[in-house]
Scaffold this active site. Sequence first.
Site, PDB file in Angstrom:
ATOM      1  N   THR A  40       0.846  -1.205   0.000  1.00  0.00           N
ATOM      2  CA  THR A  40       0.000   0.000   0.000  1.00  0.00           C
ATOM      3  C   THR A  40       0.874   1.247   0.000  1.00  0.00           C
ATOM      4  O   THR A  40       0.621   2.217  -0.722  1.00  0.00           O
ATOM      5  CB  THR A  40      -0.911   0.024   1.240  1.00  0.00           C
ATOM      6  OG1 THR A  40      -1.673  -1.180   1.250  1.00  0.00           O
ATOM      7  CG2 THR A  40      -1.852   1.213   1.215  1.00  0.00           C
TER       8      THR A  40
ATOM      9  N   TRP B 147       2.614   1.727  -3.309  1.00  0.00           N
ATOM     10  CA  TRP B 147       1.628   2.058  -4.350  1.00  0.00           C
ATOM     11  C   TRP B 147       1.461   3.574  -4.467  1.00  0.00           C
ATOM     12  O   TRP B 147       1.238   4.105  -5.548  1.00  0.00           O
ATOM     13  CB  TRP B 147       0.276   1.411  -4.003  1.00  0.00           C
ATOM     14  CG  TRP B 147      -0.784   1.673  -5.041  1.00  0.00           C
ATOM     15  CD1 TRP B 147      -1.053   0.925  -6.146  1.00  0.00           C
ATOM     16  CD2 TRP B 147      -1.726   2.753  -5.073  1.00  0.00           C
ATOM     17  NE1 TRP B 147      -2.076   1.465  -6.867  1.00  0.00           N
ATOM     18  CE2 TRP B 147      -2.508   2.592  -6.239  1.00  0.00           C
ATOM     19  CE3 TRP B 147      -1.966   3.853  -4.244  1.00  0.00           C
ATOM     20  CZ2 TRP B 147      -3.523   3.482  -6.579  1.00  0.00           C
ATOM     21  CZ3 TRP B 147      -2.982   4.743  -4.592  1.00  0.00           C
ATOM     22  CH2 TRP B 147      -3.744   4.545  -5.742  1.00  0.00           C
ATOM     23  N   HIS B 148       1.607   4.266  -3.336  1.00  0.00           N
ATOM     24  CA  HIS B 148       1.371   5.710  -3.351  1.00  0.00           C
ATOM     25  C   HIS B 148       2.497   6.503  -3.994  1.00  0.00           C
ATOM     26  O   HIS B 148       2.334   7.688  -4.281  1.00  0.00           O
ATOM     27  CB  HIS B 148       1.129   6.229  -1.926  1.00  0.00           C
ATOM     28  CG  HIS B 148      -0.237   5.906  -1.418  1.00  0.00           C
ATOM     29  ND1 HIS B 148      -0.544   4.686  -0.877  1.00  0.00           N
ATOM     30  CD2 HIS B 148      -1.379   6.620  -1.407  1.00  0.00           C
ATOM     31  CE1 HIS B 148      -1.825   4.674  -0.536  1.00  0.00           C
ATOM     32  NE2 HIS B 148      -2.357   5.838  -0.855  1.00  0.00           N
ATOM     33  N   GLY B 149       3.622   5.873  -4.192  1.00  0.00           N
ATOM     34  CA  GLY B 149       4.692   6.608  -4.838  1.00  0.00           C
ATOM     35  C   GLY B 149       5.988   5.826  -4.752  1.00  0.00           C
ATOM     36  O   GLY B 149       6.182   5.031  -3.832  1.00  0.00           O
TER      37      GLY B 149
END
Lengths: 372, 470
Positions: B315, B318-320
């Site tokens: 997670t 996934w954000h960066g």
Amino acid sequence: MREKKSAIISICFISFVILVFTLADLIRQDRVFSETENKVLASRPEFAWDALFFGDYTADMENYLTEQFVGREKWITMKTSVDIALGRREINGVYLGTDGYLMEQHLPEQFTPIQEMKKIALLEKLVQEWNASVMLVPTADTVLWDRLPANAPCYDQVHFLEQVVQRIGEEHYIDVYTVLREHAKEEIYYRTDHHWTSLGAFYGYQAWAEAMGGKGDYDPADLEAVTEDFLGTLHSKVNLNLKAEAIRYFPETAAHPLKVTYDLKTVTDTCYAESYLDTKNKYGFFLDDNHGFIEIDTDTQNGKVLFVIKDSYANCFIPLLIPDYEKIYVMDLRYFNGRLFGFMKNYEPDEGMDVLVLYNCIHFLEDFAYLE
Amino acid sequence: MVFSSVVFLFRFLPLFFILYYLAPKRMKNFILFLGSLFFYAWGEPVYVLLMLFSTIVDYTHGRMLERLSGKRAAKCVLLSSVLINLLVLCFFKYADFLIQTVNLFFDTKLPLLNLPLPIGISFYTFQTMSYTIDVYRGEAQVQKNLLDFGVYVTMFPQLIAGPIVKYREVQKQLHSRGVNLCEISEGMKRFCIGLGKKVLLANSLGELWTLISESNLRQISVLTAWIGILAFAFQIYFDFSGYSDMAIGLGRMLGFIFPENFKYPYISGSVTEFWRRWHISLGSWFREYVYIPLGGNRKGLARQLLNILVVWLLTGIWHGAGWNFLLWGLWFAVALVLEKAFLGKLLSWLPKGVGILYTLFVVLGGWVLFALDTPAGILGYFRAMFGMTGVLIDGQALYLGREYLLLFLIAAAASMPFFGKVVEKLKKSGSGFGIAVYGLGEKVIPTVLLLLSIAGIVDATYNPFLYFRF
């Protein structure tokens, strides 16, 4: 049924906003120049495949559509009004002070000690080489600090000036801050512009005259308005509906026969340019806005010559010097890229000349630079 | 194209919806597909091909899965689909991060690719993966119509910033959907509210965060640091949930029902609850396609903790593509594990307020990791938050607190069910007056938000050039 009716009204409201502004925007004419923003607005980008490929075309198109959007200035006023309604007292880098004063924001971190030291060293060299006197005028946020919002962060110009005095010596330093602070209750700065007023410049002149023995005898009661419709640069930044203010000057500075030469070519007989009073940039009235080099021949016959190195704060100050000098040279370093000292020597008469450095503190820190 | 722009609101939106509503039913998907491609190509003229590639790959994999259904080869097809999706995602999003990491650890000097990140790639690859996985599992039907499938992948409302819509959630609507006036009206209002959240709240508080995070972190006071991170917390929430609102609203106007993505996350009583309220579509994606297949909580406590760790590291990343995002994921993994172990029970005995404060504390700490991408920045910020700069309150904090107080109050109210409760109360008040106020408000408020947002969008390019300042 009732829900449906309610839905239709909602749809109408929202579609109306979108459609009306879409249509209005489609039929509006492009503006080339925005006087409020003082810039050329984006024009419709030309289509090219490679620009499309790299995404430049669409980016330019978005910028164009936003800058040309119908009613642009009204929208901006609306946004500013919302911000103010939300309790903001700083808009777009401008503090909304009490008493209708707009003041440009200068943050404490704006200049590093190294930047300060570099500028002071440069100034020191000039002062020593030419025995120059220095007038650094603090901007409104420093002098009128009690009209700023509480705790508003401010660059400490007073502290900077203390460092300047220390380095160049008191004999070269003309203390403008103290005299302006004494008159802080008077109209010494424009409410909608970042400059000092002619009254502010008059107090500056008093400080100068005390140090240098000036002969000008001015009375603030003589100040005469040339326009009442001035809305300056800070007004542009917030774009609110504000009351226009007056630009005043001392009529006797216009009473002398002069020969003013701008940039070695344009010659006139006055240091005021009335044509600017019909534009947005009304402060340009003083010394015809900005020029790299100005020569002023006055009717004062004392053989004295002054060389001023300055920013726009000097424009309303220099006319006050007419009774003190036969010849005044005015140089704006931002338009000059030769060697300064050599240039000055060309103009220096055998018996020498006075040299004055006049800036507001912030412009001095931002722009003061020259090659010896 | 982004929603909060003149070109979207006053060119694309009216033109698209006029065409869409006028078109006969069988043409609607075609128009939606073309419109979406234009929408995407506006910002990504080249990567639109990548999106089409992704569409075709998953479409053909879906068809193959149908033919091989029940056979062992089906597993290979699924694997191939997932691998291609992940490779595309990794190549475009994580290649440089991996190269940098290799260079750092092995002291090599591999050159970076410097590829710009294709907008929305993290969202649409997750969507298409949900399709092939669900088809393989028999939870979704195969889409035989390439256009309908293309519409699912490229549909512009949720393309750029979610919610991540699983295929099976919209499979029926892709084929046939109707839309009535009430839905259009609800959709429009939802869109305006989302736009207002983004432009009026997120952007303004974002300015405050930028101001504080870029000032000298060694000198800011404790209060300033907390104001700053709170501003960021509101910025990211209203930015993200505003975008989801706009997507859901536009979806409704088209006849789609997208899943809700945020449910007032900042009133959560625990981090576990926070993740059930924040970016719900992403959480449920990871839960369904990673956590549960890994065994979830069915293989013993140790395995469950490991699964939590894996899911939250994913997670995070996934954000960066950055170490700070991994750290951010880890931060939450630790909190979740602690809550599983004992903290959750403890919190359930304590008053709810304690839980909310504890959650806010963890979440705000998380945002420091999220928002600042250098170790020095993160450490410096934590130091400031916990008083290591030696100043509790200073003039800057008082000034900024006063400048933004009202905006903070509005943001706080808007991130709690407060406004929703007021609306409910009016609606159900039974008094003629209450209903009249509700009826007027529900029409006027979205319109006013729209107008104010337009002002904010136009103002963003307002930068007077003060050449004559000299």
